[in-house]
Scaffold this motif. Structure first.
Motif, mmCIF file in Angstrom:
data_model
loop_
_atom_site.group_PDB
_atom_site.id
_atom_site.type_symbol
_atom_site.label_atom_id
_atom_site.label_comp_id
_atom_site.label_asym_id
_atom_site.label_seq_id
_atom_site.Cartn_x
_atom_site.Cartn_y
_atom_site.Cartn_z
ATOM 1 N N SER A 144 0.818 -1.215 0.000
ATOM 2 C CA SER A 144 0.000 0.000 0.000
ATOM 3 C C SER A 144 0.854 1.267 0.000
ATOM 4 O O SER A 144 0.387 2.334 -0.392
ATOM 5 C CB SER A 144 -0.942 0.008 1.212
ATOM 6 N N SER A 171 1.920 3.764 -4.194
ATOM 7 C CA SER A 171 0.649 4.147 -4.818
ATOM 8 C C SER A 171 0.596 3.751 -6.290
ATOM 9 O O SER A 171 -0.457 3.346 -6.791
ATOM 10 C CB SER A 171 0.423 5.653 -4.674
ATOM 11 N N TYR A 224 -2.309 1.522 -7.992
ATOM 12 C CA TYR A 224 -3.130 1.908 -9.142
ATOM 13 C C TYR A 224 -3.100 0.823 -10.222
ATOM 14 O O TYR A 224 -4.122 0.532 -10.855
ATOM 15 C CB TYR A 224 -2.620 3.223 -9.740
ATOM 16 N N HIS A 284 -5.294 -1.988 -9.127
ATOM 17 C CA HIS A 284 -6.698 -1.592 -9.249
ATOM 18 C C HIS A 284 -7.145 -1.641 -10.708
ATOM 19 O O HIS A 284 -8.240 -2.120 -11.022
ATOM 20 C CB HIS A 284 -6.901 -0.181 -8.672
ATOM 21 N N LEU A 332 -8.796 -2.239 -1.299
ATOM 22 C CA LEU A 332 -8.655 -1.000 -2.079
ATOM 23 C C LEU A 332 -9.021 0.221 -1.231
ATOM 24 O O LEU A 332 -8.347 1.252 -1.273
ATOM 25 C CB LEU A 332 -9.550 -1.063 -3.321
ATOM 26 N N TYR A 353 -6.377 3.280 -0.408
ATOM 27 C CA TYR A 353 -6.599 4.696 -0.710
ATOM 28 C C TYR A 353 -6.614 5.533 0.564
ATOM 29 O O TYR A 353 -6.154 6.686 0.569
ATOM 30 C CB TYR A 353 -7.892 4.869 -1.493
ATOM 31 N N HIS A 379 -3.165 6.512 1.629
ATOM 32 C CA HIS A 379 -2.585 7.626 0.876
ATOM 33 C C HIS A 379 -3.429 8.896 0.982
ATOM 34 O O HIS A 379 -3.271 9.811 0.178
ATOM 35 C CB HIS A 379 -2.420 7.226 -0.593
ATOM 36 N N GLN A 411 -6.373 9.471 0.209
ATOM 37 C CA GLN A 411 -7.231 9.712 -0.948
ATOM 38 C C GLN A 411 -8.649 9.217 -0.609
ATOM 39 O O GLN A 411 -9.128 8.205 -1.120
ATOM 40 C CB GLN A 411 -6.681 9.007 -2.185
ATOM 41 N N ARG A 448 -11.527 10.440 -1.236
ATOM 42 C CA ARG A 448 -12.514 10.491 -2.319
ATOM 43 C C ARG A 448 -12.502 9.186 -3.106
ATOM 44 O O ARG A 448 -13.558 8.621 -3.421
ATOM 45 C CB ARG A 448 -12.216 11.671 -3.244
ATOM 46 N N CYS A 449 -11.309 8.681 -3.424
ATOM 47 C CA CYS A 449 -11.195 7.401 -4.142
ATOM 48 C C CYS A 449 -11.739 6.260 -3.285
ATOM 49 O O CYS A 449 -12.404 5.349 -3.799
ATOM 50 C CB CYS A 449 -9.740 7.131 -4.526
ATOM 51 N N ALA A 450 -11.460 6.322 -1.982
ATOM 52 C CA ALA A 450 -11.978 5.287 -1.083
ATOM 53 C C ALA A 450 -13.498 5.289 -1.080
ATOM 54 O O ALA A 450 -14.140 4.225 -1.110
ATOM 55 C CB ALA A 450 -11.444 5.510 0.331
#
Length: 518
Positions: free
Chosen positions: A295, A298, A302, A305, A323, A327, A330, A332, A334-336
């Motif tokens: 993890s 990044s 990606y 993923h 996943l 995210y 890192h 992130q 919003r991605c999570a």
């Protein structure tokens, strides 16, 4: 002229064309039959076949057992093969209730003399987690040493429940009693070796497998790869992997997971590429492990993923959960959330992960409400994250409500982590006396977490009295932790008690701790 045979005469009589007169007579008779009307009889209710109902497997098994019980009550003798077959069905369905019901009607004398039936019953109990009951049956079996089947059943039960020491003890008893292990025995024993992390036991079992002629068995070799990887010898795991004659998906996934567990990204990717070249694909466990262990990278995350999306595996629960965690690692979020919201199914791990990654914003409470609406029951981990969020955001009222809900609605007894969050929350909000009362009235000692949170709150809000109590408790629990002394000195300094500051400094010198700080 010689008369024709009788068979030919019969054929000629049957195939002889009828006269015109006889044809007309036959046709008239058929017409009259059609014109005559006969009363249509109604069928007797006893002979009306009801529309067959669709039964579930459990209902069908219920029906069979009910008929069997009736037959036995009527004195009908049941063949042992029927009991054996039904026990096998119960074991496959993991239906303990049906198995117990069946056990009640099996004659004890049959269980004593028929090893097949008693072995199947033992396997049922072991596979359903009742290994103590299975072991009692095992101890009473007079012919248990004739076959490895019953030993394997009990070994499997122990290994599945994580009772690896018991499984190893049973294996050594098996060896001592002279029972020959087979290709089902060694994988279960090797799993237990991996479970206890003993490479010495694993090597011993490896040698035994070779002596037994199973050194090239693919099931045994796959178990060896997994065992050596989990016990820390990834080099030996690779050596075993390389000698597997026909590497299947289990072989590749075991090796891939082993490299991932050891954080060997390059080697893991080499295995992954080799696996894909062989026409095989990593399973969800291997992919989830790679996402968890790598993890920090990044770019690699990606790529994984993207591959998951191309393979249509994004709906797999363990992969989606990994996943989300990646995210979150890192930052992130919003991605999570995109991954989370696209999941058609969410389990407890999913919800806990999302609540945990939002500990520092108010979304955690909203996500928890969605979790409750979905019908998923929260656990201890859920409330640690929620109470931590309330402490971070200063949401005292919400924290109190959640703490009470945890105890009253969900019947979860608070642990040290929950009390630590509550003391931290109350202390940050300036409610130091209330936090102290909670620390005092806990059903167990709060330990460094609770008293440390209380001491920190006292240093922030200048509560000397409670700070001294908390510090004294921490000096007993963590006599070498400089931070606790520093916090007490800060409390004294802010209160203008400089003599007490020097007293604490002397205590630190006596304990050999560093006193050079502001």
């Amino acid at each position: 002229m010689e008369a024709p045979p009788i068979s030919l005469l019969r054929i000629s009589l049957k195939t002889k064309p009828s006269s015109k007169k006889s044809k007309e007579k036959h046709s008239l008779k058929r017409r009259n039959l059609h014109t005559l009307s006969y009363p249509k009889s109604s069928p007797s209710p006893l002979f009306i076949s009801p529309t067959p109902l669709r039964l579930t497997r459990e209902q069908a098994l219920d029906h069979v057992l009910a008929e069997l019980e009736t037959s036995i009550d009527n004195g009908i003798k049941v063949d042992p093969s029927i009991f054996s077959s039904l026990l096998e069905t119960c074991a496959r369905m993991r239906s303990l209730s049906h198995g117990v019901r069946l056990h009640r009607i099996i004659p004890r004398s049959l269980l004593r003399r028929n090893a097949g039936v008693s072995s199947k019953l033992l396997r049922l109990y072991a596979s359903c987690g009742l290994v103590d009951r299975a072991h009692r049956m095992f101890d009473e079996m007079p012919e248990r040493n004739k076959s490895s089947f019953v030993w394997n059943s009990l070994l499997s039960g122990y290994a599945e429940l994580g009772l690896y020491e018991d499984a190893m003890a049973l294996y050594y008893q098996m060896v001592e009693d002279g029972v020959q292990p087979d290709d089902f025995t060694f994988p279960r024993v090797l799993k237990s070796c991996a479970g206890i992390g003993s490479i010495q036991h694993g090597e011993d079992v490896h040698r035994h497998a070779v002596r037994s002629g199973l050194g090239r068995d693919v099931f045994v070799l796959n178990a060896l790869v997994d065992m050596y990887a989990k016990c820390g010898d990834i080099v030996k795991a690779r050596k075993v992997f390389d000698v597997i004659p026909d590497q299947d998906s289990v072989s590749w996934n075991s090796m891939l997971t082993g490299y991932a567990h050891h954080g060997l990204a390059r080697e893991a990717w080499d295995v992954c590429r080799g696996m894909l070249a062989a026409g095989l694909e990593p399973n969800s466990i291997a992919i989830s492990t790679m996402l968890a262990k790598f993890s920090y990278n990044s770019k690699l995350g990606y790529e994984i993923h993207g591959w998951v999306l191309r393979q249509g595996m994004e709906w797999n629960l363990s992969i989606a959960n990994a996943l989300i965690a990646m995210y979150a690692e890192h930052k992130q979020l919003r991605c999570a959330r995109i991954v989370f919201e696209s999941m058609p199914e969410k389990d407890l791990v999913t919800w806990n992960t999302m609540i945990s990654v939002h500990r520092k914003d108010c979304r955690a409470i909203n996500i928890f409400k969605q979790m409750e609406d979905s019908g998923v029951q929260p656990d201890r981990v859920t409330f640690v994250s929620l109470l931590s969020s309330c402490a971070n955001l200063g949401m005292v009222d919400s924290g109190r409500r959640l703490f009470n809900k945890m105890k009253k609605k969900y019947r979860i007894a608070p642990g040290k982590e929950h009390y630590g969050c509550m003391v931290n929350m109350l202390g940050r909000a300036g409610l130091v006396d209330e936090a102290y009362e909670m620390a005092k009235t806990m059903p167990f000692d709060g330990g460094p977490r609770v008293w440390g949170a209380l001491l920190y709150a006292c240093s922030v809000h200048g509560n000397v009295t409670v700070g001294e109590v908390a510090a004294e408790r921490l000096f007993e629990l963590e006599p070498d932790n400089e931070h606790n002394f520093e916090l007490l000195m800060r409390i004294y300094r802010n209160a203008g008690r400089l003599e007490d500051v020097e007293t604490v400094r002397m205590m630190m010198r006596e304990r050999g701790l560093d006193t050079e700080f502001d």
